[in-house]
Design a protein around this motif. Structure first.
Motif, mmCIF file in Angstrom:
data_model
loop_
_atom_site.group_PDB
_atom_site.id
_atom_site.type_symbol
_atom_site.label_atom_id
_atom_site.label_comp_id
_atom_site.label_asym_id
_atom_site.label_seq_id
_atom_site.Cartn_x
_atom_site.Cartn_y
_atom_site.Cartn_z
ATOM 1 N N PHE A 206 0.876 -1.179 0.000
ATOM 2 C CA PHE A 206 0.000 0.000 0.000
ATOM 3 C C PHE A 206 0.915 1.231 0.000
ATOM 4 O O PHE A 206 1.526 1.554 1.004
ATOM 5 C CB PHE A 206 -0.910 0.002 1.226
ATOM 6 C CG PHE A 206 -2.029 1.020 1.146
ATOM 7 C CD1 PHE A 206 -3.207 0.715 0.475
ATOM 8 C CD2 PHE A 206 -1.893 2.269 1.720
ATOM 9 C CE1 PHE A 206 -4.242 1.646 0.391
ATOM 10 C CE2 PHE A 206 -2.916 3.199 1.648
ATOM 11 C CZ PHE A 206 -4.099 2.896 0.979
ATOM 12 N N ASN A 207 1.001 1.884 -1.161
ATOM 13 C CA ASN A 207 2.007 2.936 -1.320
ATOM 14 C C ASN A 207 1.432 4.160 -2.027
ATOM 15 O O ASN A 207 1.757 4.446 -3.178
ATOM 16 C CB ASN A 207 3.200 2.378 -2.113
ATOM 17 C CG ASN A 207 4.359 3.356 -2.181
ATOM 18 O OD1 ASN A 207 4.544 4.182 -1.286
ATOM 19 N ND2 ASN A 207 5.141 3.275 -3.245
ATOM 20 N N THR A 286 2.541 8.892 -11.931
ATOM 21 C CA THR A 286 2.154 8.056 -13.077
ATOM 22 C C THR A 286 0.708 7.588 -12.945
ATOM 23 O O THR A 286 0.187 7.430 -11.833
ATOM 24 C CB THR A 286 3.055 6.811 -13.192
ATOM 25 O OG1 THR A 286 2.796 5.937 -12.077
ATOM 26 C CG2 THR A 286 4.526 7.194 -13.212
ATOM 27 N N ALA A 287 0.086 7.340 -14.092
ATOM 28 C CA ALA A 287 -1.301 6.868 -14.110
ATOM 29 C C ALA A 287 -1.410 5.493 -13.454
ATOM 30 O O ALA A 287 -2.401 5.199 -12.772
ATOM 31 C CB ALA A 287 -1.815 6.819 -15.543
ATOM 32 N N THR A 292 -3.789 1.932 -9.409
ATOM 33 C CA THR A 292 -3.631 0.957 -8.326
ATOM 34 C C THR A 292 -4.302 1.447 -7.053
ATOM 35 O O THR A 292 -4.985 0.680 -6.354
ATOM 36 C CB THR A 292 -2.131 0.695 -8.052
ATOM 37 O OG1 THR A 292 -1.547 0.101 -9.205
ATOM 38 C CG2 THR A 292 -1.944 -0.229 -6.855
ATOM 39 N N MET A 293 -4.139 2.727 -6.749
ATOM 40 C CA MET A 293 -4.748 3.286 -5.538
ATOM 41 C C MET A 293 -6.267 3.225 -5.613
ATOM 42 O O MET A 293 -6.944 2.867 -4.635
ATOM 43 C CB MET A 293 -4.270 4.730 -5.344
ATOM 44 C CG MET A 293 -4.775 5.435 -4.099
ATOM 45 S SD MET A 293 -4.496 4.549 -2.540
ATOM 46 C CE MET A 293 -2.799 4.003 -2.710
ATOM 47 N N VAL A 294 -6.829 3.538 -6.769
ATOM 48 C CA VAL A 294 -8.281 3.466 -6.945
ATOM 49 C C VAL A 294 -8.763 2.037 -6.727
ATOM 50 O O VAL A 294 -9.749 1.792 -6.011
ATOM 51 C CB VAL A 294 -8.695 3.963 -8.348
ATOM 52 C CG1 VAL A 294 -10.171 3.661 -8.612
ATOM 53 C CG2 VAL A 294 -8.429 5.460 -8.480
ATOM 54 N N THR A 305 -17.354 4.690 -6.418
ATOM 55 C CA THR A 305 -17.069 4.857 -7.845
ATOM 56 C C THR A 305 -15.589 4.584 -8.092
ATOM 57 O O THR A 305 -14.837 4.305 -7.157
ATOM 58 C CB THR A 305 -17.421 6.280 -8.302
ATOM 59 O OG1 THR A 305 -16.587 7.217 -7.598
ATOM 60 C CG2 THR A 305 -18.878 6.598 -8.031
ATOM 61 N N SER A 306 -15.178 4.708 -9.356
ATOM 62 C CA SER A 306 -13.768 4.520 -9.707
ATOM 63 C C SER A 306 -13.298 5.725 -10.512
ATOM 64 O O SER A 306 -13.343 5.715 -11.757
ATOM 65 C CB SER A 306 -13.573 3.239 -10.526
ATOM 66 O OG SER A 306 -13.922 2.094 -9.776
ATOM 67 N N PRO A 307 -12.847 6.786 -9.832
ATOM 68 C CA PRO A 307 -12.375 7.982 -10.549
ATOM 69 C C PRO A 307 -11.266 7.625 -11.534
ATOM 70 O O PRO A 307 -10.405 6.779 -11.252
ATOM 71 C CB PRO A 307 -11.846 8.865 -9.421
ATOM 72 C CG PRO A 307 -12.589 8.416 -8.211
ATOM 73 C CD PRO A 307 -12.768 6.941 -8.380
#
Length: 315
Positions: A206-207, A286-287, A292-294, A305-307
């Protein structure tokens, strides 16, 4: 003739500089921090102290925060122009408040400095040992990374208690572990004679980007030149601070008297490898990291939701 020519050129230069200075528009902005003056904000103070923001047409009022300062809400609600937040806060904010989007501009930490700190005498080999051993773990229950670790390690054997700040409880209890920043709490504990073992949360997968300079989408659209200048000046500030943090640390130590200058200097050195990423500019994002965070926050049921990554940051 040569002297006259030099004098003429000199006067022309002075007049040109005066004209440019007079015509330069200075924009007043407020930059809200989510904690007190500490090494993780060194580059922002560097840019302010050395006139880098001013050279870019910005008068930056740096506003210190404290425990629980809601910088992401302050920014979304238009209370401040820029704020320091974390990547997970931005994702959650866009999920819950899509009409007032908060967008990342510059990420100081490429590796999150979040840690769990335990006593070295306990002999823990991994962060899982902290969660699955008897004792006390002081942590803010709502933190996404704590929820991630609970999901990964299962129900903890450690007694989870609220995080109250400082290291007093840690020093008084050999079975006490707590959350912290790698640049602050371990140094404070060691200064008081404790032997500590630290575990980076990022090593568990988790970064999030941390200490992220952010603005409202509205500001980015209406005043792109201001945003561009803010990013450029901030990058220059961080370049200067990473090269030589002493002067800025002296300034910050006067603002935050809870830390001595030696701790500021040690913290500045410890954080460098977490900030500098090989092959990329300071602050770049980076995208892939945002996607990954989403995904992780969605799995933790922190968001509905998934921004989209392109809505979360400006490359």
């Amino acid at each position: 003739m040569k002297s006259l020519l030099l004098l003429t050129l000199s006067l022309w230069g002075v007049c040109t500089f005066a004209a440019e200075s007079k015509n330069t528009k200075i924009t007043n902005v407020t930059l809200a921090l989510n904690w007190k003056a500490e090494p993780e904000f060194g580059g922002f103070y560097e840019a302010s102290l050395n006139g880098i923001y001013t050279q870019h047409g910005i008068n930056a009022n740096i506003q210190e925060g404290g425990s629980g300062t809601p910088t992401v809400q302050m920014l979304a609600n238009g209370k401040v122009d820029f704020a320091i937040v974390s990547a997970d806060e931005i994702v959650i904010s866009q999920d819950r408040n899509p009409k007032n989007k908060v967008v990342a501009l510059f990420a100081v930490y490429q590796t999150a400095p979040y840690i769990i700190m335990s006593h070295a005498e306990r002999g823990f080999k991994s962060l899982k040992d902290v969660y699955q051993s008897e004792g006390t773990l002081s942590i803010q229950a709502g933190l996404p990374y704590h929820q991630y670790l609970l999901q990964k390690f299962g129900k903890p054997k450690a007694n989870i208690v609220p995080y109250m700040g400082g290291v007093a409880n840690f020093l008084n209890d050999g079975k006490f572990s707590q959350q912290g920043f790698i640049t602050i709490e371990p140094l404070a504990a060691e200064k008081n004679g404790a032997k500590v073992k630290t575990f980076l949360i990022s090593d568990e997968g988790f970064n999030p980007y941390v200490v992220v300079l952010a603005a409202r989408e509205e500001t980015i659209k209406k005043n792109p030149e201001l945003v561009k200048n803010m990013i450029e000046a901030t990058r220059l500030g961080w370049q200067g601070y990473l090269k030589d943090p002493v002067k800025t640390n002296q300034h910050m130590s006067k603002l935050n008297k809870s830390l001595d200058l030696a701790t500021f200097n040690k913290g500045a050195e410890i954080q460098k490898p977490l900030i500098e990423a090989k092959g990329q500019l300071l602050g770049q994002m980076t995208a892939d990291r945002w996607e990954t965070m989403v995904k992780q926050l969605k799995e933790l049921k922190q968001i509905k939701t998934s921004p989209a990554a392109q809505d979360l940051f400006r490359p």
